[in-house]
Motif scaffolding. Structure first.
Motif, mmCIF file in Angstrom:
data_model
loop_
_atom_site.group_PDB
_atom_site.id
_atom_site.type_symbol
_atom_site.label_atom_id
_atom_site.label_comp_id
_atom_site.label_asym_id
_atom_site.label_seq_id
_atom_site.Cartn_x
_atom_site.Cartn_y
_atom_site.Cartn_z
ATOM 1 N N HIS A 82 -63.447 91.656 -61.689
ATOM 2 C CA HIS A 82 -62.610 91.123 -60.616
ATOM 3 C C HIS A 82 -62.966 89.683 -60.268
ATOM 4 O O HIS A 82 -62.141 88.954 -59.711
ATOM 5 C CB HIS A 82 -62.738 92.005 -59.372
ATOM 6 C CG HIS A 82 -61.737 91.684 -58.314
ATOM 7 N ND1 HIS A 82 -62.074 91.029 -57.146
ATOM 8 C CD2 HIS A 82 -60.400 91.896 -58.247
ATOM 9 C CE1 HIS A 82 -61.002 90.862 -56.396
ATOM 10 N NE2 HIS A 82 -59.971 91.385 -57.041
ATOM 11 N N LYS A 145 -55.362 87.160 -52.586
ATOM 12 C CA LYS A 145 -54.723 88.266 -51.873
ATOM 13 C C LYS A 145 -53.317 88.524 -52.399
ATOM 14 O O LYS A 145 -52.870 89.680 -52.475
ATOM 15 C CB LYS A 145 -54.666 87.969 -50.373
ATOM 16 C CG LYS A 145 -56.020 87.856 -49.698
ATOM 17 C CD LYS A 145 -56.822 89.137 -49.796
ATOM 18 C CE LYS A 145 -58.124 89.052 -49.046
ATOM 19 N NZ LYS A 145 -58.965 90.262 -49.209
ATOM 20 N N ASP A 148 -53.599 90.474 -55.585
ATOM 21 C CA ASP A 148 -53.908 91.866 -55.266
ATOM 22 C C ASP A 148 -52.669 92.597 -54.751
ATOM 23 O O ASP A 148 -52.393 93.739 -55.145
ATOM 24 C CB ASP A 148 -55.031 91.907 -54.233
ATOM 25 C CG ASP A 148 -55.439 93.327 -53.866
ATOM 26 O OD1 ASP A 148 -55.926 94.046 -54.743
ATOM 27 O OD2 ASP A 148 -55.257 93.697 -52.694
ATOM 28 N N LYS A 152 -50.627 95.789 -56.478
ATOM 29 C CA LYS A 152 -50.450 97.062 -55.777
ATOM 30 C C LYS A 152 -48.973 97.426 -55.628
ATOM 31 O O LYS A 152 -48.621 98.616 -55.615
ATOM 32 C CB LYS A 152 -51.113 96.989 -54.401
ATOM 33 C CG LYS A 152 -52.640 96.980 -54.469
ATOM 34 C CD LYS A 152 -53.262 96.819 -53.101
ATOM 35 C CE LYS A 152 -54.787 96.832 -53.200
ATOM 36 N NZ LYS A 152 -55.445 96.616 -51.885
ATOM 37 N N MET A 255 -56.960 90.885 -62.944
ATOM 38 C CA MET A 255 -56.467 91.989 -62.115
ATOM 39 C C MET A 255 -56.189 93.229 -62.952
ATOM 40 O O MET A 255 -56.502 94.358 -62.543
ATOM 41 C CB MET A 255 -55.192 91.556 -61.375
ATOM 42 C CG MET A 255 -54.707 92.559 -60.344
ATOM 43 S SD MET A 255 -55.946 92.959 -59.078
ATOM 44 C CE MET A 255 -56.089 91.380 -58.239
ATOM 45 N N ARG A 290 -54.838 102.846 -54.081
ATOM 46 C CA ARG A 290 -54.721 101.389 -54.010
ATOM 47 C C ARG A 290 -53.669 100.955 -52.985
ATOM 48 O O ARG A 290 -53.900 100.026 -52.202
ATOM 49 C CB ARG A 290 -54.349 100.817 -55.383
ATOM 50 C CG ARG A 290 -55.443 100.864 -56.430
ATOM 51 C CD ARG A 290 -56.579 99.886 -56.129
ATOM 52 N NE ARG A 290 -57.538 100.432 -55.179
ATOM 53 C CZ ARG A 290 -58.384 99.703 -54.492
ATOM 54 N NH1 ARG A 290 -58.394 98.393 -54.631
ATOM 55 N NH2 ARG A 290 -59.232 100.257 -53.661
#
Length: 363
Positions: A82, A145, A148, A152, A255, A290
């Motif tokens: 990560h 962010k 991420d 998701k 990711m 997640r």
């Protein structure tokens, strides 16, 4: 008279500020209470469908050291992978420091209710001591962010398609509703990805429409609340597009690798407690875990996240006690292990900062 007249506005302003603070505290307390309530409900619901907490605990504690060490190595490898995302989000950041940022931020977020903001503030202080500017850190937060969030939001549609293709779920009204919801998530992910890559016009239109709606609502209730979503979105797009265009491959590979290792960790946790599941079912459990971290009402989403992941696995045919044991073991690494290691990373940074200051004073 003159003194009391002059002091009235100040007293009113003080009370207003205090009222906002009180409302903020009440909101945080309410969200925390809601999270705890959902956790308690989830615990009773798991028991009602046949999950045994004592049996699940027995499955976990009887594991040998080789299992625990092997799972720990895989967890730590995921954190290392990560760092590819984090170093791509902040030019000049080393992988070692990226790991320290990740662990220390998670440490704070996992011990404080709604502690994500506090973790970000700590990370800002760490980044500044390493020579990064406030703008560097703001761009780092936005890009990492956003990566991420996009990942998701993409996962649900992939999970539904995999379950349908594998035959784990039948094509029907319920599965079609889940597919439509996941496609909506995919659309939002596309908007976010395009915005941080410099193609923000579709997202800005949506934000501008939301801004007009919010202003209309505030006028209707007689409030005067400044709403400036559009300006913030424009500044966001202007500061990230160049970085994302240069480093999109690192962001994607980092990711994807991180999610693959997390999926492998969940699979091995299930195998360790004697539960053998098909890849799409494991994937669905990972996706539930997640996605639910986006709604972290409790520290690290504890309780809510586990409840959702266990519910999805049970709904897909997993034995209730096995699902409970496997998810608890998995979250012991993803959530609990980050607290001592994150605390250690924070202490090491504080000690290093103190040493640097003393050297600067002596020279």
């Amino acid at each position: 008279m003159g003194m009391s007249t002059a002091g009235a506005p100040a007293q009113t302003e003080t009370r207003a500020v205090g009222g906002v603070s009180a409302r903020s505290r009440l909101t945080r307390a309410g969200l925390l209470a809601a999270g705890i309530g959902l956790t308690v409900w989830g615990a009773f619901h798991a028991k009602s469908v046949g999950a045994s907490w004592s049996a699940a605990w027995h499955h976990v504690v009887q594991l040998g050291w080789l299992w625990l060490i092997g799972l720990g190595v895989l967890w730590f490898l995921g954190l290392c992978v990560h760092t590819i995302v984090l170093t791509a989000s902040m030019p000049g950041l080393s992988h070692r420091r990226a790991l320290a940022l990740n662990l220390s931020g998670s440490f704070v977020a996992n011990v404080l209710p709604l502690g994500g903001v506090a973790g970000t503030v700590l990370n800002l202080g760490m980044a500044r001591t390493w020579g990064h500017s406030n703008m560097d850190f703001a761009r780092f937060v936005v890009v990492s962010k956003a990566a991420d969030l996009v990942a998701k939001l993409i996962l649900p549609v992939a999970a539904v398609v995999a379950l349908l293709a594998w035959g784990s779920v039948a094509l029907g009204r319920g599965s079609m509703l889940w597919l439509l919801a996941s496609l909506a998530c995919l659309g939002v992910a596309a908007l976010v990805a395009a915005a941080i890559a410099g193609r923000a016009r579709p997202m800005l239109r949506m934000v501008a429409a939301l801004e007009r709606f919010c202003r209309w609502c505030t006028r209707k209730v007689g409030a005067r609340i400044p709403v400036e979503f559009s300006a913030d979105a424009v500044r966001l797009a202007e500061t990230t597009d160049g970085l994302v265009r240069r480093r999109w491959l690192q962001l994607t590979v980092g990711m994807a690798g991180y999610l693959v290792l997390q999926g492998g960790l969940l699979w091995l946790c299930m195998v360790a407690v004697g539960v053998h599941l098909s890849p799409p079912v494991i994937f669905a459990g990972l996706v539930a875990e997640r996605v639910l971290t986006l709604f972290a009402l409790t520290p690290g989403g504890v309780g809510l996240v586990e409840t959702g992941a266990i519910a999805v696995l049970i709904a897909l045919g997993t034995a209730p006690t096995g699902a409970l044991a496997g998810v608890l073991l998995y979250r012991a690494y993803i959530f609990l292990a980050e607290i001592p290691f994150g605390g250690l990373a924070t202490v090491l940074w504080l000690v290093g900062r103190g040493t640097t200051r003393r050297k600067a004073v002596t020279t």
